[in-house]
Motif scaffolding. Structure first.
Motif, short mmCIF file in Angstrom:
data_model
loop_
_atom_site.label_atom_id
_atom_site.label_comp_id
_atom_site.label_asym_id
_atom_site.label_seq_id
_atom_site.Cartn_x
_atom_site.Cartn_y
_atom_site.Cartn_z
N ARG A 8 -20.11 61.40 71.62
CA ARG A 8 -20.60 60.11 72.20
C ARG A 8 -20.52 60.09 73.73
N SER A 25 -25.17 57.93 69.35
CA SER A 25 -24.68 56.66 69.00
C SER A 25 -23.90 56.67 67.63
N ASP A 26 -24.27 57.64 66.86
CA ASP A 26 -23.69 58.03 65.37
C ASP A 26 -24.06 59.59 65.09
N LYS A 53 -31.50 49.73 62.51
CA LYS A 53 -31.58 51.07 62.93
C LYS A 53 -32.61 52.00 62.59
#
Length: 79
Positions: A8, A25-26, A53
């Motif tokens: 991140r 972000s993920d 998303k």
């Protein structure tokens, strides 16, 4: 070896055109193996994280070419 949380803090750059895509972000993780399968970057059109998303950019792990101290180099032409 690194932790998924460390991703991140790194900026994503596409090697083919030098474009800065943003920050991770993920991640998508294979629950059976524990391996990271993809990194996810918020789409450029998002102004607020409240938006769904659906438009996030998913970069498969095999498209990651190099993970450096500050950046992750990817090749989006491989997708």
């Amino acid at each position: 070896m690194f932790k998924a949380s460390e991703l991140r803090q790194k900026e994503i750059i596409n090697m083919s055109d030098g474009k800065r895509l943003g920050f991770v972000s993920d991640v998508e993780i294979n629950m059976e193996t524990g391996a990271i399968e993809a990194i996810i970057i918020p789409s450029e059109s998002k102004l607020f994280r409240v938006i769904a998303k659906d438009n996030d950019i998913v970069i498969p792990w095999e498209n990651i070419k190099k993970i450096g101290v500050d950046v992750i180099l990817i090749d989006r032409n491989s997708q």
